[in-house]
Design a protein around this motif. Structure first.
Motif, PDB file in Angstrom:
ATOM      1  N   PRO A 125       0.803  -1.232   0.000  1.00 40.52           N
ATOM      2  CA  PRO A 125       0.000   0.000   0.000  1.00 40.52           C
ATOM      3  C   PRO A 125       0.828   1.269   0.000  1.00 40.52           C
ATOM      4  CG  PRO A 125      -0.011  -1.010   2.164  1.00 40.52           C
ATOM      5  CD  PRO A 125       0.666  -1.979   1.244  1.00 40.52           C
ATOM      6  N   ASP A 126       2.087   1.184   0.478  1.00 42.56           N
ATOM      7  CA  ASP A 126       2.932   2.385   0.522  1.00 42.56           C
ATOM      8  C   ASP A 126       4.399   1.980   0.402  1.00 42.56           C
ATOM      9  OD1 ASP A 126       3.849   1.633   3.214  1.00 42.56           O
ATOM     10  OD2 ASP A 126       1.925   2.407   3.928  1.00 42.56           O
ATOM     11  N   PHE A 127       5.261   2.972   0.248  1.00 43.09           N
ATOM     12  CA  PHE A 127       6.679   2.722   0.016  1.00 43.09           C
ATOM     13  C   PHE A 127       7.336   2.044   1.212  1.00 43.09           C
ATOM     14  CE2 PHE A 127      11.154   4.331   0.043  1.00 43.09           C
ATOM     15  CZ  PHE A 127      11.595   3.597  -1.046  1.00 43.09           C
ATOM     16  N   SER A 128       6.960   2.434   2.405  1.00 45.63           N
ATOM     17  CA  SER A 128       7.550   1.835   3.602  1.00 45.63           C
ATOM     18  C   SER A 128       7.293   0.335   3.650  1.00 45.63           C
ATOM     19  CB  SER A 128       6.983   2.509   4.862  1.00 45.63           C
ATOM     20  OG  SER A 128       7.469   1.881   6.026  1.00 45.63           O
ATOM     21  N   ASP A 129       6.085  -0.075   3.330  1.00 43.92           N
ATOM     22  CA  ASP A 129       5.748  -1.496   3.318  1.00 43.92           C
ATOM     23  C   ASP A 129       6.530  -2.220   2.232  1.00 43.92           C
ATOM     24  OD1 ASP A 129       4.098  -3.726   4.236  1.00 43.92           O
ATOM     25  OD2 ASP A 129       3.120  -3.585   2.286  1.00 43.92           O
ATOM     26  N   PHE A 130       6.699  -1.576   1.083  1.00 34.68           N
ATOM     27  CA  PHE A 130       7.477  -2.148  -0.016  1.00 34.68           C
ATOM     28  C   PHE A 130       8.918  -2.421   0.423  1.00 34.68           C
ATOM     29  CE2 PHE A 130      10.034  -1.059  -3.960  1.00 34.68           C
ATOM     30  CZ  PHE A 130       9.877  -2.300  -4.559  1.00 34.68           C
ATOM     31  N   VAL A 131       9.553  -1.460   1.044  1.00 31.06           N
ATOM     32  CA  VAL A 131      10.938  -1.621   1.494  1.00 31.06           C
ATOM     33  C   VAL A 131      11.038  -2.733   2.530  1.00 31.06           C
ATOM     34  CG1 VAL A 131      12.842  -0.494   2.717  1.00 31.06           C
ATOM     35  CG2 VAL A 131      11.533   0.779   0.993  1.00 31.06           C
ATOM     36  N   THR A 132      10.036  -2.841   3.390  1.00 33.75           N
ATOM     37  CA  THR A 132      10.057  -3.830   4.468  1.00 33.75           C
ATOM     38  C   THR A 132       9.885  -5.258   3.954  1.00 33.75           C
ATOM     39  OG1 THR A 132       9.163  -2.223   6.037  1.00 33.75           O
ATOM     40  CG2 THR A 132       8.949  -4.551   6.616  1.00 33.75           C
ATOM     41  N   ARG A 133       9.005  -5.445   2.988  1.00 36.52           N
ATOM     42  CA  ARG A 133       8.606  -6.809   2.626  1.00 36.52           C
ATOM     43  C   ARG A 133       9.099  -7.326   1.282  1.00 36.52           C
ATOM     44  NH1 ARG A 133       3.507  -8.291   1.948  1.00 36.52           N
ATOM     45  NH2 ARG A 133       2.593  -6.243   1.500  1.00 36.52           N
ATOM     46  N   PHE A 134       9.513  -6.440   0.376  1.00 30.36           N
ATOM     47  CA  PHE A 134       9.792  -6.906  -0.978  1.00 30.36           C
ATOM     48  C   PHE A 134      10.879  -7.969  -1.036  1.00 30.36           C
ATOM     49  CE2 PHE A 134      12.254  -6.447  -4.991  1.00 30.36           C
ATOM     50  CZ  PHE A 134      11.321  -7.041  -5.825  1.00 30.36           C
ATOM     51  N   ALA A 135      11.988  -7.773  -0.344  1.00 27.48           N
ATOM     52  CA  ALA A 135      13.110  -8.715  -0.428  1.00 27.48           C
ATOM     53  C   ALA A 135      12.692 -10.131  -0.049  1.00 27.48           C
ATOM     54  CB  ALA A 135      14.260  -8.235   0.448  1.00 27.48           C
ATOM     55  N   ASP A 136      11.760 -10.266   0.882  1.00 33.50           N
ATOM     56  CA  ASP A 136      11.333 -11.595   1.321  1.00 33.50           C
ATOM     57  C   ASP A 136      10.568 -12.347   0.235  1.00 33.50           C
ATOM     58  OD1 ASP A 136      12.455 -11.133   3.796  1.00 33.50           O
ATOM     59  OD2 ASP A 136      10.580 -10.440   4.702  1.00 33.50           O
ATOM     60  N   SER A 137      10.027 -11.625  -0.742  1.00 31.67           N
ATOM     61  CA  SER A 137       9.237 -12.293  -1.781  1.00 31.67           C
ATOM     62  C   SER A 137      10.099 -13.171  -2.677  1.00 31.67           C
ATOM     63  CB  SER A 137       8.489 -11.255  -2.624  1.00 31.67           C
ATOM     64  OG  SER A 137       9.375 -10.479  -3.407  1.00 31.67           O
ATOM     65  N   PHE A 138      11.398 -12.968  -2.690  1.00 32.56           N
ATOM     66  CA  PHE A 138      12.281 -13.791  -3.506  1.00 32.56           C
ATOM     67  C   PHE A 138      12.420 -15.211  -2.951  1.00 32.56           C
ATOM     68  CE2 PHE A 138      13.945  -9.604  -4.896  1.00 32.56           C
ATOM     69  CZ  PHE A 138      13.792  -9.775  -6.258  1.00 32.56           C
ATOM     70  N   ALA A 139      11.917 -15.446  -1.745  1.00 31.63           N
ATOM     71  CA  ALA A 139      11.981 -16.792  -1.179  1.00 31.63           C
ATOM     72  C   ALA A 139      11.182 -17.779  -2.023  1.00 31.63           C
ATOM     73  CB  ALA A 139      11.450 -16.783   0.254  1.00 31.63           C
ATOM     74  N   GLN A 200      -1.036   5.362  -4.723  1.00 27.17           N
ATOM     75  CA  GLN A 200      -1.541   4.101  -5.254  1.00 27.17           C
ATOM     76  C   GLN A 200      -0.616   2.955  -4.881  1.00 27.17           C
ATOM     77  OE1 GLN A 200      -1.812   5.027  -9.448  1.00 27.17           O
ATOM     78  NE2 GLN A 200      -3.884   5.831  -9.235  1.00 27.17           N
ATOM     79  N   PRO A 201      -1.152   1.757  -4.689  1.00 27.16           N
ATOM     80  CA  PRO A 201      -0.333   0.616  -4.296  1.00 27.16           C
ATOM     81  C   PRO A 201       0.502   0.082  -5.458  1.00 27.16           C
ATOM     82  CG  PRO A 201      -2.578  -0.094  -4.654  1.00 27.16           C
ATOM     83  CD  PRO A 201      -2.583   1.410  -4.797  1.00 27.16           C
ATOM     84  N   LEU A 202       1.444  -0.784  -5.125  1.00 27.88           N
ATOM     85  CA  LEU A 202       2.278  -1.472  -6.107  1.00 27.88           C
ATOM     86  C   LEU A 202       2.029  -2.967  -5.965  1.00 27.88           C
ATOM     87  CD1 LEU A 202       4.586  -1.030  -8.234  1.00 27.88           C
ATOM     88  CD2 LEU A 202       6.209  -1.440  -6.374  1.00 27.88           C
ATOM     89  N   ILE A 203       1.921  -3.642  -7.099  1.00 21.25           N
ATOM     90  CA  ILE A 203       1.630  -5.076  -7.114  1.00 21.25           C
ATOM     91  C   ILE A 203       2.912  -5.846  -7.431  1.00 21.25           C
ATOM     92  CG2 ILE A 203       0.191  -6.886  -8.095  1.00 21.25           C
ATOM     93  CD1 ILE A 203      -1.326  -4.647  -6.614  1.00 21.25           C
ATOM     94  N   ASN A 204       3.105  -6.966  -6.759  1.00 19.62           N
ATOM     95  CA  ASN A 204       4.270  -7.820  -6.940  1.00 19.62           C
ATOM     96  C   ASN A 204       3.778  -9.232  -7.265  1.00 19.62           C
ATOM     97  OD1 ASN A 204       6.549  -9.417  -6.721  1.00 19.62           O
ATOM     98  ND2 ASN A 204       6.871  -9.038  -4.538  1.00 19.62           N
ATOM     99  N   GLN A 205       3.994  -9.671  -8.505  1.00 16.51           N
ATOM    100  CA  GLN A 205       3.566 -10.996  -8.941  1.00 16.51           C
ATOM    101  C   GLN A 205       4.789 -11.856  -9.252  1.00 16.51           C
ATOM    102  OE1 GLN A 205       1.337 -11.127 -12.673  1.00 16.51           O
ATOM    103  NE2 GLN A 205       0.214 -12.937 -12.005  1.00 16.51           N
ATOM    104  N   ALA A 206       4.714 -13.130  -8.877  1.00 19.69           N
ATOM    105  CA  ALA A 206       5.818 -14.044  -9.171  1.00 19.69           C
ATOM    106  C   ALA A 206       6.049 -14.134 -10.675  1.00 19.69           C
ATOM    107  CB  ALA A 206       5.530 -15.430  -8.599  1.00 19.69           C
ATOM    108  N   TRP A 207       7.302 -14.182 -11.086  1.00 23.55           N
ATOM    109  CA  TRP A 207       7.646 -14.363 -12.496  1.00 23.55           C
ATOM    110  C   TRP A 207       7.121 -15.712 -12.970  1.00 23.55           C
ATOM    111  CZ3 TRP A 207       9.087 -12.421 -16.941  1.00 23.55           C
ATOM    112  CH2 TRP A 207       9.692 -13.230 -17.905  1.00 23.55           C
ATOM    113  N   ASN A 208       6.518 -15.741 -14.142  1.00 24.29           N
ATOM    114  CA  ASN A 208       5.966 -16.966 -14.710  1.00 24.29           C
ATOM    115  C   ASN A 208       6.844 -17.391 -15.887  1.00 24.29           C
ATOM    116  OD1 ASN A 208       4.396 -18.970 -16.041  1.00 24.29           O
ATOM    117  ND2 ASN A 208       2.537 -18.143 -15.100  1.00 24.29           N
ATOM    118  N   ALA A 209       7.649 -18.446 -15.675  1.00 21.32           N
ATOM    119  CA  ALA A 209       8.562 -18.908 -16.725  1.00 21.32           C
ATOM    120  C   ALA A 209       7.820 -19.474 -17.927  1.00 21.32           C
ATOM    121  CB  ALA A 209       9.511 -19.965 -16.152  1.00 21.32           C
ATOM    122  N   ASN A 210       6.525 -19.750 -17.771  1.00 25.58           N
ATOM    123  CA  ASN A 210       5.744 -20.269 -18.890  1.00 25.58           C
ATOM    124  C   ASN A 210       5.374 -19.190 -19.897  1.00 25.58           C
ATOM    125  OD1 ASN A 210       5.509 -23.050 -17.922  1.00 25.58           O
ATOM    126  ND2 ASN A 210       4.261 -22.153 -16.291  1.00 25.58           N
TER     127      ASN A 210
END
Length: 338
Positions: A125-139, A200-210
Motif C-alpha cells: 500500500p505504501d513505500f515503507s511497506d514495499f521496502v520492508t517486505r519486498f526482499a522476502d518475496s524472492f523466497a 496508489q499501491p504497487l503489485i508484486n507478482q511471481a515471475w511466470n517462466a511459462n
C-alpha cells in the motif's frame, strides 16, 4: 420508437483528425451498428474538449469509449469525471469508471489470487511497506514482476531478478526498447519510490517462466466470451543478450476449439467468481473487455492450465472481428433494458 443513438468516442486533437467511420480499428464496428438499426455518432475526445462534450454526450443512449489518457502521460481524472456525469444522466457507458477501479487495475491480481487463475501476488500500500517486505518475496521466486497500479503498453511493468553472487538486482522494464539495468539495493528502492507518489499501491507478482508458451487474450462482451487472441512473443520474453520484439497477435473466434476450455472456464466459473470477489454486477461488466493468460501447461485440461496476467477494461483495441456482432448485441440489450 426512436432509433437509439450510440456514441463511439476515440482520442484525437479535433473532429477532423479521426472518425470511427474511416478509422481502420473502428470502421467495421460502426458500420455493423448502423446496419443493425442504431444511429452512430463519431466523437473525438481530448481533455481540452471535455467541457464542450459534456452536454452533447448526455443526449446519447449509449457511449462506447476507446480513450486512454495514460498514453499521453495524463491520468483519467478529467475523463472519468465526464463519464460519471454522463452515466448519471442515464447514458449507458461501455465501461463505468467504478468498474475500472474494481477490475481494471493491477489490484485485481491481488484480489483474485485465491482463484484457479491466481498466483503468488503481494500488494504494497505504501513505500515503507514495499521496502520492508519486498526482499522476502524472492523466497518463493528468484524473479518477480512489479506492476504499477495503472499502466499501459508495458509502462510500469518491471521484471526484477536477484543476481547470483551479487547484492544488487537486475531490472528490465517491459516498455519496448528497454534494456536490463543492474542496480544496487539502495538505487533500486530510490528508483521505485516515485511509483507511490500518487498514493496508489504497487503489485508484486511471481515471475511466470511459462511466458515462453505465449499469451492468450480472452475477449468478452459482458459475461460472454467474444473471441481470442494469441501472441507467441510478448514483452519480457526471455531472449538472452539480444532483445526480441513482440510478435503479431493472431485472432480467433469464440468457437475456436484451441481455446474451448478457456471459454468454458470463463463463462461457467471465472467471470462469476470475479464478479463476486470484486463486487461487480453483470450489467456493470464492460461492454468489451479482455483477460490475458499465461499458458502454464498446454496439455492440461484442468483449471490450473492458465494463470492470469492482467485484465484490460477501459480501452480494448484492436479486437477480433468475431467480437463485432457480440458488441452490437450487448449494446442493444443494455439500451433496451432487456
Amino acid at each position: 420508437m426512436m432509433t437509439p443513438t450510440i456514441g463511439m468516442m476515440i482520442s484525437g486533437q479535433d473532429d477532423l483528425a479521426r472518425s470511427v467511420f474511416t478509422d481502420e480499428k473502428y470502421r467495421a464496428l460502426a458500420e455493423a451498428l448502423g446496419a443493425d438499426g442504431l444511429r452512430v455518432e463519431s466523437i473525438v475526445y481530448n481533455n481540452a474538449r471535455a467541457e464542450a462534450l459534456r452536454a452533447p454526450l448526455q443526449h446519447l443512449d449509449a457511449l462506447l469509449v476507446w480513450v486512454n489518457p495514460l498514453e499521453n502521460g495524463e491520468d483519467r481524472r478529467v475523463l472519468d469525471a465526464l463519464l460519471l456525469e454522463v452515466s448519471r444522466a442515464g447514458v449507458m457507458v461501455s465501461t463505468h469508471p467504478d468498474t475500472i477501479q474494481r477490475i481494471g487495475t493491477k489490484r485485481v491480481l491481488y484480489e483474485t489470487r485465491e482463484m484457479d487463475w491466481g498466483s503468488d501476488v503481494e500488494l504494497y500500500p505504501d513505500f515503507s511497506d514495499f521496502v520492508t517486505r519486498f526482499a522476502d518475496s524472492f523466497a518463493g521466486s528468484h524473479s518477480r514482476v512489479l506492476k504499477r497500479f495503472r499502466g499501459d503498453g508495458g509502462n510500469g511493468i518491471y521484471k526484477v531478478s536477484q543476481v547470483p553472487g551479487e547484492d544488487g538486482l537486475s531490472v528490465l522494464h517491459a516498455h519496448r526498447g528497454a534494456e536490463v539495468e543492474h542496480l544496487s539495493a539502495e538505487a533500486f528502492y530510490a528508483r521505485f519510490e516515485n511509483l507511490f507518489a500518487q498514493g496508489q499501491p504497487l503489485i508484486n507478482q511471481a515471475w511466470n517462466a511459462n511466458i515462453t508458451n505465449g499469451m492468450v487474450r480472452c475477449y468478452l462482451c459482458g459475461d460472454r466470451v467474444a473471441g481470442f487472441g494469441y501472441q507467441e512473443i510478448i514483452a519480457l520474453y526471455p531472449s538472452g543478450a539480444v532483445p526480441v520484439m513482440p510478435s503479431r497477435r493472431h485472432y480467433y473466434s469464440a468457437q475456436c476449439g484451441l481455446f474451448s476450455d478457456l471459454k468454458r472456464l470463463m463463462e461457467e466459473r471465472w467471470v462469476g467468481q470475479l464478479m463476486q470477489r470484486c463486487g461487480v454486477e453483470a450489467d456493470a461488466l464492460p461492454v468489451l473487455w479482455d483477460a490475458d493468460f499465461f499458458i502454464d501447461d498446454p496439455y492440461s485440461r484442468y483449471p490450473d492450465k492458465y494463470t492470469l496476467c492482467e485484465i484490460n477494461v477501459s480501452c480494448v483495441s484492436p479486437f477480433p472481428d468475431s467480437a463485432i456482432p457480440e458488441i452490437g448485441r450487448e449494446v442493444r440489450r443494455r439500451v433496451s433494458g432487456i
